[in-house]
Design an enzyme around this catalytic site. Structure first.
Site, PDB file in Angstrom:
ATOM      1  N   SER A 264      -0.130  -3.631  19.946  1.00  0.00           N
ATOM      2  CA  SER A 264       0.575  -2.355  19.817  1.00  0.00           C
ATOM      3  C   SER A 264      -0.324  -1.343  19.121  1.00  0.00           C
ATOM      4  CB  SER A 264       1.900  -2.534  19.067  1.00  0.00           C
ATOM      5  OG  SER A 264       2.720  -1.407  19.298  1.00  0.00           O
TER       6      SER A 264
ATOM      7  N   SER B  36       3.658 -12.388  16.753  1.00  0.00           N
ATOM      8  CA  SER B  36       2.421 -11.990  17.443  1.00  0.00           C
ATOM      9  C   SER B  36       2.072 -12.979  18.535  1.00  0.00           C
ATOM     10  CB  SER B  36       1.280 -11.945  16.423  1.00  0.00           C
ATOM     11  OG  SER B  36       0.021 -11.867  17.073  1.00  0.00           O
ATOM     12  N   ASN B  37       1.375 -12.473  19.531  1.00  0.00           N
ATOM     13  CA  ASN B  37       0.832 -13.345  20.593  1.00  0.00           C
ATOM     14  C   ASN B  37      -0.083 -14.423  20.009  1.00  0.00           C
ATOM     15  OD1 ASN B  37      -2.278 -12.565  21.320  1.00  0.00           O
ATOM     16  ND2 ASN B  37      -1.186 -10.777  20.514  1.00  0.00           N
TER      17      ASN B  37
ATOM     18  N   ALA C 206       0.867  -1.202   0.000  1.00  0.00           N
ATOM     19  CA  ALA C 206       0.000   0.000   0.000  1.00  0.00           C
ATOM     20  C   ALA C 206       0.891   1.235   0.000  1.00  0.00           C
ATOM     21  CB  ALA C 206      -0.879  -0.008   1.247  1.00  0.00           C
TER      22      ALA C 206
ATOM     23  N   TYR D 149      -3.618 -16.804  10.770  1.00  0.00           N
ATOM     24  CA  TYR D 149      -2.677 -15.697  10.964  1.00  0.00           C
ATOM     25  C   TYR D 149      -1.635 -16.052  12.031  1.00  0.00           C
ATOM     26  CZ  TYR D 149      -1.093 -11.331  13.087  1.00  0.00           C
ATOM     27  OH  TYR D 149      -0.326 -10.346  13.656  1.00  0.00           O
TER      28      TYR D 149
ATOM     29  N   ASP E  11       5.349  -6.023  -3.505  1.00  0.00           N
ATOM     30  CA  ASP E  11       4.588  -7.158  -2.986  1.00  0.00           C
ATOM     31  C   ASP E  11       5.586  -8.161  -2.410  1.00  0.00           C
ATOM     32  OD1 ASP E  11       3.058  -9.453  -2.637  1.00  0.00           O
ATOM     33  OD2 ASP E  11       2.003  -9.249  -4.567  1.00  0.00           O
TER      34      ASP E  11
ATOM     35  N   PHE F  95       7.791  -5.990   9.194  1.00  0.00           N
ATOM     36  CA  PHE F  95       6.448  -5.725   9.708  1.00  0.00           C
ATOM     37  C   PHE F  95       5.401  -5.929   8.618  1.00  0.00           C
ATOM     38  CE2 PHE F  95       6.892  -4.000  14.029  1.00  0.00           C
ATOM     39  CZ  PHE F  95       8.271  -3.937  14.114  1.00  0.00           C
TER      40      PHE F  95
HETATM   41  C1  15L Z   1      -2.231  -8.877  16.348  1.00  0.00           C
HETATM   42  O1  15L Z   1      -1.395  -9.689  16.005  1.00  0.00           O
HETATM   43  C2  15L Z   1      -2.876  -7.961  15.360  1.00  0.00           C
HETATM   44  O2  15L Z   1      -1.977  -7.565  14.352  1.00  0.00           O
HETATM   45  C3  15L Z   1      -3.481  -6.735  16.018  1.00  0.00           C
HETATM   46  O3  15L Z   1      -4.357  -6.128  15.108  1.00  0.00           O
HETATM   47  C4  15L Z   1      -4.203  -7.094  17.321  1.00  0.00           C
HETATM   48  O4  15L Z   1      -5.301  -7.907  17.057  1.00  0.00           O
HETATM   49  C5  15L Z   1      -3.248  -7.795  18.263  1.00  0.00           C
HETATM   50  O5  15L Z   1      -2.679  -8.919  17.641  1.00  0.00           O
HETATM   51  C6  15L Z   1      -3.878  -8.240  19.585  1.00  0.00           C
HETATM   52  O6  15L Z   1      -3.836  -9.431  19.905  1.00  0.00           O
HETATM   53  O7  15L Z   1      -4.395  -7.381  20.298  1.00  0.00           O
END
Ligand code: 15L
Length: 268
Positions: free
Chosen positions: A170, A111-112, A36, A140, A52, A72
């Site tokens: 974040s 990510s968590n 984007a 995801y 891309d 990222f």
């Molecule tokens: C993530 O991985 C997402 O990118 C973000 O949009 C939030 O959903 C975040 O986790 C979260 O767990 O709060």
């Protein structure tokens, strides 16, 4: 070493847009890329290229001469598997091949949701360490677990250093009660990037990406390798968000929150 450029993917996303000016102000020369357009004024000295992550040759070219890739880019929320596949799996491969060729280090915005099906701690002080099992809560989250393992492979096999920042939430401010535990401020994130770029040696590291939140879910990790200590706390927002809970038993039970409950069809 501030002479070699740093490639920032996902530059047009929320975190990329926060990091681009912060790291430029810290003296780094950034190459920004995203699928984007970059919606802000490109910070002085930086350059933006639309690309891309599926396009391997372009990613290789963008990484030429870079000391580090801050990755990222990719799909950042839950989507059908076919949507996640290209940017987050194939794209990750292009990032690591580029890092291997350039002898660059990689910061992977994990990510968590790679571990989202771990239950929230009972409040007895037992926290989840970063070497816990992957328990992805979504396609995801699964792609983030894959990304962390890609880092494991490229360190063990090729000596590509990488830090996997398992980001909680974040955003400018925590938005609900869960984020009192998972929130990572933009300032703490930017300080983490600087520590990552300055660290003499990283190997393969996994670090919880959260501010200094007393309500944290998370314990030990490899932050000592970069000497990062978060300074902000979500507690300042407790009054504002403390009552914002979903009321959904699956969402509230697990660390990944709402992602765990999406398309949840298990009987018990
Ligand atoms: C993530 O991985 C997402 O990118 C973000 O949009 C939030 O959903 C975040 O986790 C979260 O767990 O709060």
């Amino acid at each position: 070493d501030k002479t070699r450029p740093v490639l920032l993917t996902g530059a047009s996303g929320n975190l990329g847009r926060a990091l681009a000016p912060a790291l430029t102000a810290a003296g780094y020369t950034l190459r920004l890329t995203d699928i984007a357009p970059f919606p802000d004024a490109v910070p002085g000295g930086a350059a933006f290229t639309k690309a891309d992550l599926n396009d391997g040759p372009t990613i290789l070219r963008l990484a030429e001469g870079c000391q580090a890739i801050l990755h990222f880019g990719g799909i950042s929320t839950e989507h059908p598997f076919e949507v996640v596949l290209g940017p987050n799996l194939r794209g990750l491969f292009h990032i690591y091949e580029a890092a291997r060729r350039e002898k660059a280090r990689v910061l992977f915005a994990s990510s968590n949701h790679a571990i989202g099906f771990h239950e929230r701690p009972a409040g007895n002080g037992e926290l989840l360490d970063a070497d816990c099992a992957f328990r992805p809560d979504s396609f995801y989250g699964l792609s983030k677990a894959y990304g962390e393992l890609m880092g494991r492979l490229y360190w063990d096999k090729h000596g590509v250093e990488n830090l996997n920042l398992r980001i909680g939430s974040s955003f400018p401010e925590p938005a609900d009660a869960r984020m009192l535990s998972t929130w990572l401020s933009y300032a703490d994130l930017a300080r983490c990037m600087e520590k990552f770029l300055e660290a003499p040696r990283i190997g393969h590291a996994v670090v919880w990406g959260a501010s200094k939140n007393p309500a944290t879910y998370w314990g030990k990790d490899h932050r000592d390798r970069i000497g990062w200590e978060p300074q902000d706390t979500a507690e300042a927002f407790r009054e504002k968000v403390g009552t914002k809970v979903s009321g959904d038993p699956v969402t509230e039970r697990y660390q990944g929150g709402g992602y765990t409950a999406m398309d949840y069809t298990r009987a018990t």
